[in-house]
Design a protein around this motif. Structure first.
Motif, PDB file in Angstrom:
ATOM      1  N   ASP A   1      42.575  35.296  41.089  1.00 13.91           N
ATOM      2  CA  ASP A   1      41.197  35.574  40.698  1.00 13.91           C
ATOM      3  C   ASP A   1      40.351  35.753  41.958  1.00 13.91           C
ATOM      4  N   GLU A   2      39.860  36.931  42.167  1.00 13.38           N
ATOM      5  CA  GLU A   2      39.024  37.267  43.335  1.00 13.38           C
ATOM      6  C   GLU A   2      39.653  36.797  44.653  1.00 13.38           C
TER       7      GLU A   2
ATOM      8  N   THR B   1      37.200  36.273  34.814  1.00 17.28           N
ATOM      9  CA  THR B   1      37.747  34.920  34.922  1.00 17.28           C
ATOM     10  C   THR B   1      38.141  34.383  33.550  1.00 17.28           C
TER      11      THR B   1
ATOM     12  N   ASP C   1      39.617  31.447  41.360  1.00 15.89           N
ATOM     13  CA  ASP C   1      38.587  31.900  42.302  1.00 15.89           C
ATOM     14  C   ASP C   1      38.015  30.682  43.018  1.00 15.89           C
TER      15      ASP C   1
HETATM   16 MG   LIG Z   1      34.978  35.323  38.004  1.00 16.67          MG
END
Ligand SMILES: [Mg+2]
Ligand SMILES: Nc1ncnc2c1ncn2[C@@H]1O[C@H](COP(=O)(O)OP(=O)(O)O)[C@@H](O)[C@H]1O
Lengths: 509, 322
Positions: B165-166, B53, B93
């Motif tokens: 992100d994810e 991140t 995320d």
């Molecule tokens: Mg992360």
């Protein structure tokens, strides 16, 4: 969706769907309406003077309006930025290209619109007051103008604290605490407290009636005093407070890599002279030189108190800005402003603006002093108060600059500065008291022992009042300390300057 | 311009050079360098706390690197953040949605915020196939549906590079497969996709390149099979499970497998299953099967125990807590 105000529109869409809004509005209107009607019924059966009743309802209505604005406004807007952070919509919003300024404005407007709704819902009840007489329709209208200004401040307060706190709950609690405390304080001080002074000045303004400003606008005779006290002062106070809250919101919405304090610096640059002028307003309208000197000292204390707080809060900048900010500055090198980032420039600007304003204030007071028998004493008192304040302020600025330049973090630098200021202010007088107690006052004049404290100005005032030659020593001790603090402050600032330059040179290598 | 595609020095979609990121005394990312080519689906993989991140926040201009440079399509994220923001679509995320607002309104809002005309919204709704959700409240959607809405949002300003992100964490398997297909579609449409994950299985098939991050350092980078191959040449072993016809051949089967070149650690047959570790990839498996068949053992099936990428991931991040 409206392309120009997307956030405002979205907040409105969401709040229209909130089921509790209409219920709250209805309950509030009912309770207030019934309450005021009951108040009216009781008051009429007692005294039966409808004009007084109208006045009473006017005061009661706008006091409640003030309360509603101070509680609903901040409560609604306090969630607005924090909820974006907590709900993880913030990154998308800030990366969409909307500037923090634009976000702050729209969030503020959305908050204002919601609390405005409450005020509008209440407005028919205000009609009761001029139905009974005692207040005019114009006064009721102006009452709403003041209420609107209060609602603006309240919404700005919520927006600002919402940006400071990352969690919605924390933001709401902090905002409500702040608005109830400040709101209460302002109501007591500016509403209730100053109504007595206003009544003294203009008898048409009723005593002990907190909502006096709209009445004063209508009832006071127009003139210089009117303009200074009823127009300049309120506008400057509301304006600078609102602007500060707005810049707080913007600064806390910017990323760490941005120049967060640039708005604060611009605010400081304009607010200090404006507030200096506002502080001078009561001095300028004072009716005797004795009062003028007294008010000038009070204004000076308030002024330096304010600049001290602002310096602590906003001056503890890092030595240099981020690469991104430096790059941006380099690109616009053509139009440099004095509100540049960086520790040394910031503190130099703070000191320069504050001291220039203080000097102008002092000259303003001196220019309006009469040339009677006590003129030398008055002059001496005003000068000693402002000179001591300025010298000590210079020292505080230098100290903060050195602490930051030597690498203390902002919080530590602030704490040390406050500690030193408290020690310098209270230490010498306490030492004097101890010496007095232990020597039974037998040995000569001990008063100069307290001279390093800014509170020593009181002793200088005494010395100037007295015709007793021996007190001259007290005066000289004070002057010596003024020179001492000035020298020390300049030296500390110079040291910070050298240190910051070395650090920047190192960083550029 | 099109001629430049074949040249090796074409500006990469993302170029990270010696990126380091420090928070106070903590080194979150250390000396990271990699390039992402146009049209790739680039998997950025590592256990929790590895610094994914943090790196992504630098890529998306939210953080300024302590050292090193990051460029998106040749624009520096430190010095040209506004340009970079126009080029990227960033999905954080656990991205959130607004309350009391419909999917349509949600997208209209962001369309207004990024300054694109209203009709674009219909386009992204079609692209991400969320038409039926248009009038639903965003908060009432399932995780997978919300994620599609987020992707639609990211696509509004037609960014060249998607930074996700994810994107697949918290999704159920079905939603994960849908997300995977959507990403492949987007890459076919010319988008570069940069995505991070700490779980691997869902990405193995779609990523053209991966970078594996551990404690802020890059431990491997390249096409998935290349990483797999380089691992096998060193210490890496795959394991496989073999199912044979139950009978009297158990002893013999174990011996035959053990005798095949490239096979180690054979666990003897139990209830018709036999597992073994091997090197040399699919060739070894084929050799095992033909030896068994030649020896008269009936082979019912062979399956590798873990996906290739997951193996790579486990072996390079060995000892890390997930
Ligand atoms: Mg992360
Ligand atoms: N703003 C910050 N301040 C201090 N430490 C941070 C900050 N952001 C991330 N970290 C630390 O950096 C490390 C990497 O975090 P992160 O990039 O979020 O990992 P990942 O996304 O791979 O799970 C973590 O140990 C985290 O605690």
């Amino acid at each position: 969706m409206n392309l120009h105000h997307p956030i405002f529109v979205r907040e409105m869409q969401a709040s229209m769907r909130l089921a509790r809004t209409p219920w709250l509005l209805m309950i509030l209107t009912l309770v207030l309406g019934l309450g005021l009607a009951a108040f009216g019924a009781m008051a009429t059966s007692d005294r039966g003077n409808p004009a007084e009743l109208g006045q009473g309802i006017f005061q009661a209505f706008f006091s409640v309006g003030y309360l509603v604005a101070m509680i609903f406004g901040p409560a609604i807007s306090s969630a607005m930025v924090a909820s974006e952070r907590e709900g993880r919509t913030w990154e998308a919003l800030i990366l969409s290209g909307l500037s923090p300024q634009k976000i702050a404005k729209e969030k503020f407007l959305a908050g204002l619109a919601s609390s405005g709704l409450y005020i509008i819902a209440l407005s028919p009840i205000a009609g009761l007051s001029f139905l009974f007489g005692g207040v005019s329709a114009t006064e009721v209208f102006l009452g709403f103008v003041v209420l609107f200004a209060v609602a603006c401040l309240a919404s700005l307060l919520g927006t600002a604290l919402s940006a400071v706190w990352k969690q919605q709950r924390g933001a709401t609690i902090a905002t409500l605490t702040a608005s109830i405390m400040f709101g209460g304080l302002l109501f007591a001080l500016f509403g209730f407290g100053s109504s007595f002074a206003m009544h003294d000045k203009w008898h048409a303004i009723p005593e002990a009636h907190p909502i006096w400003l709209p009445l004063a606008w209508v009832r006071a005779p127009f003139g210089v005093d009117y303009v200074l006290l009823l127009i300049c002062m309120p506008i400057i106070l509301f304006g600078t407070a609102g602007w500060f809250l707005y810049e707080t919101a913007v600064a806390h919405m910017k990323e760490d890599t941005d120049d967060r304090a640039s708005g604060y610096r611009r605010w400081f640059l304009w607010s200090v002279p404006a507030l200096g002028f506002a502080a001078m307003c009561p001095v300028l309208v004072a009716d005797s030189d004795r009062n003028r000197v007294g008010l000038a000292v009070v204004s000076g204390v308030l002024f330096f108190g304010f600049t001290f707080a602002a310096l602590l809060l906003l001056g503890a900048e890092p030595v240099t800005a981020s690469k991104r900010v430096l790059m941006r500055l380099a690109r616009q090198a053509g139009r440099r402003s004095i509100a540049q980032p960086g520790l040394v420039t910031t503190i130099a600007m703070f000191l320069g603006v504050s001291l220039t304003t203080a000097a102008a204030m002092m000259l303003g007071v001196i220019a309006t002093l009469g040339s009677g028998g006590n003129s030398m004493r008055n002059l001496g008192q005003v000068m000693s108060a402002y000179a001591y304040g300025a010298a000590f302020f210079l020292f505080v600025g230098g100290l903060l600059a050195v602490l930051r330049a030597r690498g203390s973090n902002a919080l530590l630098a602030r704490l040390i500065t406050v500690g030193v200021v408290v020690a310098a202010a209270l230490g010498p007088p306490i030492f004097l008291l101890i010496m007095k107690a232990t020597t039974d006052g037998a040995t000569g004049d001990l008063v100069p022992l307290a001279s390093p404290s800014p509170l020593y100005v009181a002793a200088m005032f005494d010395a100037l009042e007295s015709s007793y030659r021996a007190r001259d020593a007290d005066l000289y001790a004070g002057m010596l300390c003024i020179v001492g603090w000035t020298t020390l402050g300049t030296a500390l600032f110079g040291f910070a300057y050298m240190r910051a330059r070395r650090l920047r040179a190192l960083a550029n290598q | 311009m099109s001629a430049a595609v074949s040249q090796p020095d074409v500006t990469p979609a993302i170029s990270v050079k010696n990126l380091s990121m420090r928070f106070g005394g903590f080194q979150a990312v250390q000396n990271l360098s990699f390039d992402v080519g146009h049209g790739e689906i680039f998997g950025f993989i590592g256990p929790n706390g590895a610094g994914k991140t943090t790196t992504i926040r630098v890529l998306s201009t939210m953080l300024e690197p302590t050292a090193g440079t990051v460029e998106v399509c040749g624009k520096d994220t430190t010095y040209d953040p506004e340009e970079v923001r126009r080029l990227i679509g960033y999905m954080p995320d656990h991205a959130g949605v607004y309350e009391r607002i419909t999917v349509g309104e949600f997208l209209q809002f962001f369309a207004a915020a990024v300054g694109v005309p209203k009709h674009v919204v219909a386009g992204v709704i079609e692209l991400t196939d969320i038409g039926p959700l248009r009038d639903r409240m965003v908060t009432s959607l399932s995780k997978g549906q919300k994620q599609r809405v987020q992707l639609a949002r990211v696509l509004l300003h037609d960014p060249k590079v998607l930074i996700l992100d994810e994107p697949a964490s918290d999704l159920d398997p079905r939603a994960r497969i849908e997300m995977r297909d959507l990403l492949v579609d987007l890459a076919k449409n010319g988008k570069t996709v940069f995505l991070s994950s700490h779980i691997l299985t869902e990405l193995a098939e779609v990523c053209t390149q991966v970078a594996i991050l551990e404690r802020g350092r890059l431990v491997a980078c390249g096409p998935v099979d290349a990483i797999g191959r380089s691992m096998r040449n060193e210490t890496h072993k795959d394991t496989a499970r073999l199912r044979i016809l139950p009978g009297a051949h158990d002893e013999r089967a174990t011996d035959i497998v053990r005798a095949t070149a490239g096979v180690h650690d054979v666990t003897p047959v139990q209830k018709g299953f036999l597992s073994f570790a091997y090197q040399g990839g699919d060739e070894t498996i084929a050799a095992v099967v033909s030896a068994l068949v030649a020896g008269g053992v009936g082979v019912v099936g062979v399956e590798p125990e873990r996906s290739e990428l997951e193996q790579v991931f486990l072996s390079v991040t060995a000892g890390e807590q997930q």
